[in-house]
Every structure is written in C-alpha cells, then in structure tokens.
Design a protein around this motif. Structure first.
Motif, PDB file in Angstrom:
ATOM      1  N   ASP A 144      -4.487 -13.222   2.992  1.00 53.71           N
ATOM      2  CA  ASP A 144      -4.782 -13.502   4.400  1.00 53.71           C
ATOM      3  C   ASP A 144      -4.339 -12.321   5.262  1.00 53.71           C
ATOM      4  O   ASP A 144      -3.150 -12.171   5.553  1.00 53.71           O
ATOM      5  N   PRO A 145      -5.272 -11.476   5.691  1.00 48.45           N
ATOM      6  CA  PRO A 145      -4.909 -10.290   6.478  1.00 48.45           C
ATOM      7  C   PRO A 145      -4.159 -10.617   7.773  1.00 48.45           C
ATOM      8  O   PRO A 145      -3.251  -9.883   8.161  1.00 48.45           O
ATOM      9  N   ALA A 146      -4.506 -11.696   8.437  1.00 47.18           N
ATOM     10  CA  ALA A 146      -3.823 -12.064   9.686  1.00 47.18           C
ATOM     11  C   ALA A 146      -2.362 -12.418   9.420  1.00 47.18           C
ATOM     12  O   ALA A 146      -1.469 -12.045  10.186  1.00 47.18           O
ATOM     13  N   GLU A 147      -2.127 -13.113   8.336  1.00 47.85           N
ATOM     14  CA  GLU A 147      -0.756 -13.474   7.944  1.00 47.85           C
ATOM     15  C   GLU A 147       0.055 -12.216   7.637  1.00 47.85           C
ATOM     16  O   GLU A 147       1.183 -12.057   8.106  1.00 47.85           O
ATOM     17  N   VAL A 148      -0.533 -11.311   6.876  1.00 42.89           N
ATOM     18  CA  VAL A 148       0.143 -10.062   6.521  1.00 42.89           C
ATOM     19  C   VAL A 148       0.464  -9.261   7.781  1.00 42.89           C
ATOM     20  O   VAL A 148       1.560  -8.723   7.926  1.00 42.89           O
ATOM     21  N   ALA A 149      -0.476  -9.197   8.697  1.00 44.54           N
ATOM     22  CA  ALA A 149      -0.271  -8.440   9.934  1.00 44.54           C
ATOM     23  C   ALA A 149       0.922  -8.967  10.724  1.00 44.54           C
ATOM     24  O   ALA A 149       1.618  -8.199  11.390  1.00 44.54           O
ATOM     25  N   ARG A 150       1.181 -10.255  10.641  1.00 47.72           N
ATOM     26  CA  ARG A 150       2.308 -10.841  11.375  1.00 47.72           C
ATOM     27  C   ARG A 150       3.650 -10.509  10.763  1.00 47.72           C
ATOM     28  O   ARG A 150       4.630 -10.339  11.477  1.00 47.72           O
ATOM     29  N   VAL A 151       3.732 -10.426   9.439  1.00 51.35           N
ATOM     30  CA  VAL A 151       5.038 -10.282   8.796  1.00 51.35           C
ATOM     31  C   VAL A 151       5.339  -8.886   8.271  1.00 51.35           C
ATOM     32  O   VAL A 151       6.474  -8.607   7.914  1.00 51.35           O
ATOM     33  N   ALA A 152       4.346  -8.013   8.235  1.00 52.06           N
ATOM     34  CA  ALA A 152       4.550  -6.701   7.619  1.00 52.06           C
ATOM     35  C   ALA A 152       4.678  -5.594   8.661  1.00 52.06           C
ATOM     36  O   ALA A 152       4.078  -5.660   9.723  1.00 52.06           O
ATOM     37  N   ASP A 153       5.448  -4.576   8.306  1.00 49.09           N
ATOM     38  CA  ASP A 153       5.476  -3.390   9.152  1.00 49.09           C
ATOM     39  C   ASP A 153       4.671  -2.253   8.520  1.00 49.09           C
ATOM     40  O   ASP A 153       4.341  -1.288   9.183  1.00 49.09           O
ATOM     41  N   ARG A 154       4.334  -2.368   7.245  1.00 50.12           N
ATOM     42  CA  ARG A 154       3.437  -1.443   6.545  1.00 50.12           C
ATOM     43  C   ARG A 154       2.558  -2.267   5.627  1.00 50.12           C
ATOM     44  O   ARG A 154       3.012  -3.231   5.042  1.00 50.12           O
ATOM     45  N   VAL A 155       1.305  -1.864   5.494  1.00 46.68           N
ATOM     46  CA  VAL A 155       0.362  -2.619   4.678  1.00 46.68           C
ATOM     47  C   VAL A 155      -0.272  -1.701   3.649  1.00 46.68           C
ATOM     48  O   VAL A 155      -0.726  -0.611   3.983  1.00 46.68           O
ATOM     49  N   LEU A 156      -0.263  -2.142   2.406  1.00 51.09           N
ATOM     50  CA  LEU A 156      -0.984  -1.469   1.327  1.00 51.09           C
ATOM     51  C   LEU A 156      -2.012  -2.456   0.808  1.00 51.09           C
ATOM     52  O   LEU A 156      -1.702  -3.624   0.577  1.00 51.09           O
ATOM     53  N   VAL A 157      -3.221  -1.996   0.621  1.00 52.28           N
ATOM     54  CA  VAL A 157      -4.289  -2.862   0.138  1.00 52.28           C
ATOM     55  C   VAL A 157      -4.584  -2.492  -1.308  1.00 52.28           C
ATOM     56  O   VAL A 157      -4.781  -1.323  -1.624  1.00 52.28           O
ATOM     57  N   ILE A 158      -4.594  -3.502  -2.177  1.00 53.00           N
ATOM     58  CA  ILE A 158      -4.963  -3.285  -3.569  1.00 53.00           C
ATOM     59  C   ILE A 158      -6.323  -3.938  -3.770  1.00 53.00           C
ATOM     60  O   ILE A 158      -6.487  -5.138  -3.547  1.00 53.00           O
ATOM     61  N   ASP A 159      -7.297  -3.134  -4.166  1.00 54.59           N
ATOM     62  CA  ASP A 159      -8.656  -3.607  -4.365  1.00 54.59           C
ATOM     63  C   ASP A 159      -9.070  -3.298  -5.793  1.00 54.59           C
ATOM     64  O   ASP A 159      -9.118  -2.134  -6.185  1.00 54.59           O
ATOM     65  N   ARG A 160      -9.324  -4.343  -6.570  1.00 52.86           N
ATOM     66  CA  ARG A 160      -9.708  -4.212  -7.975  1.00 52.86           C
ATOM     67  C   ARG A 160      -8.715  -3.375  -8.771  1.00 52.86           C
ATOM     68  O   ARG A 160      -9.081  -2.499  -9.540  1.00 52.86           O
ATOM     69  N   GLY A 161      -7.417  -3.612  -8.513  1.00 51.71           N
ATOM     70  CA  GLY A 161      -6.372  -2.952  -9.268  1.00 51.71           C
ATOM     71  C   GLY A 161      -6.046  -1.547  -8.803  1.00 51.71           C
ATOM     72  O   GLY A 161      -5.208  -0.880  -9.389  1.00 51.71           O
ATOM     73  N   ARG A 162      -6.687  -1.096  -7.750  1.00 48.80           N
ATOM     74  CA  ARG A 162      -6.431   0.257  -7.230  1.00 48.80           C
ATOM     75  C   ARG A 162      -5.901   0.175  -5.805  1.00 48.80           C
ATOM     76  O   ARG A 162      -6.344  -0.656  -5.018  1.00 48.80           O
ATOM     77  N   LEU A 163      -4.990   1.070  -5.498  1.00 46.86           N
ATOM     78  CA  LEU A 163      -4.444   1.142  -4.155  1.00 46.86           C
ATOM     79  C   LEU A 163      -5.506   1.717  -3.233  1.00 46.86           C
ATOM     80  O   LEU A 163      -6.059   2.775  -3.481  1.00 46.86           O
ATOM     81  N   ALA A 164      -5.814   0.990  -2.170  1.00 43.33           N
ATOM     82  CA  ALA A 164      -6.819   1.435  -1.201  1.00 43.33           C
ATOM     83  C   ALA A 164      -6.235   1.254   0.192  1.00 43.33           C
ATOM     84  O   ALA A 164      -6.219   0.157   0.724  1.00 43.33           O
ATOM     85  N   ALA A 165      -5.722   2.316   0.773  1.00 43.58           N
ATOM     86  CA  ALA A 165      -5.132   2.244   2.107  1.00 43.58           C
ATOM     87  C   ALA A 165      -6.159   2.742   3.112  1.00 43.58           C
ATOM     88  O   ALA A 165      -6.601   3.877   3.037  1.00 43.58           O
TER      89      ALA A 165
END
Length: 149
Positions: free
Chosen positions: A76-97
């Motif tokens: 849930d991106p909205a949930e992450v945005a509330r609790v995180a100060d940095r976000v890393l996205v993992i898409d199909r096992g790969r880091l995608a920032a």
C-alpha cells in the motif's frame, strides 16, 4: 509502552483484544528484545480500516522516536508514505527506485565506487544486517539481483 499506548491493555486477556490492539502488543514484544533492526512485514494488512487508522499514527511516532532502522514492507503506497522517511521499491525481485523519490538514486544509476563508499561508511556489522534483510526480503544472494531460489 507509552509510544504504543499499551498500559490500558495489560489487564485484558489477549482474547479480548482487537486486531489493532494485538498488533500493537506484538510490536511492543518485538521492541522488548532491543533489536538493531526492526522488520515489519505487512503489519496492518489484516486489520480493518478503523484499526489501521488507530495503529498507523503510532507507527509514525515509533519511526520518529526509535533510534533503530525499520524496514517496513507493504503493498500500500499510501501507508508506506505515512510511515517511511525513505522508500525503496522492489519490482519482480529487483530494486527499482523512482527518480522522483527524494534522497534516492534510481536503480542502476549509482556508480560502483559510490556504492562501495556508501557501504564503507556503514561499517561491517550494519552491512551484514542490511544484507540479511535483503536476503529475507527475497533478493538473490548470487549477485544476480533477482529473487532468491
């Protein structure tokens, strides 16, 4: 106890706690161990909207008050945005920032020497913790960057 507002729950049996209250107690138990790193994997995914609204502000306060890193896993991106100060996205096992994410270098755009410098500044114990967290999150340990098999 205060950050999670657990004191009112001490005299109640676990059977009489709501889902959000049970989750707060579980987080409190994890914090009692004084971990160097806290991994929260979908901590509110099974809760109803009311319980999520009760626990998310507490998680925000925890992030601000604790001096330990928290890896917060959620779909849930909205949930992450509330609790995180940095976000890393993992898409199909790969880091995608995404390039628009403040404080992050888009995947594949950091030079190897810059990455080595960043790791050196962390110290061996911290690098080991991060490697373990990455492996537990499903990143491959074989250098491929793909899912662990």
């Amino acid at each position: 106890m205060a950050l999670l507002d657990l004191e009112p729950l001490l005299k109640r049996s676990t059977a009489k706690l709501s889902g959000g209250e049970r989750q707060r107690v579980a987080i409190g138990r994890a914090l009692l161990a004084q971990p160097d790193l806290l991994l929260m994997d979908e901590p509110v995914s099974s809760l109803d909207v009311e319980s999520k609204d009760e626990i998310i502000p507490r998680l925000e306060r925890l992030r601000q008050a604790l001096s330990i890193p928290v890896i917060y896993v959620s779909h849930d991106p909205a949930e992450v945005a509330r609790v995180a100060d940095r976000v890393l996205v993992i898409d199909r096992g790969r880091l995608a920032a995404p390039a628009t994410e403040p404080g992050l270098v888009p995947a594949g755009q950091m030079s190897e020497s810059a990455a080595r410098d960043a790791l050196a500044s962390l110290g061996q114990a911290r690098v080991t913790e991060l490697a373990i967290a990455a492996l537990m999150a499903g990143l491959a340990g074989d250098g491929s960057g793909g899912p662990a098999s």
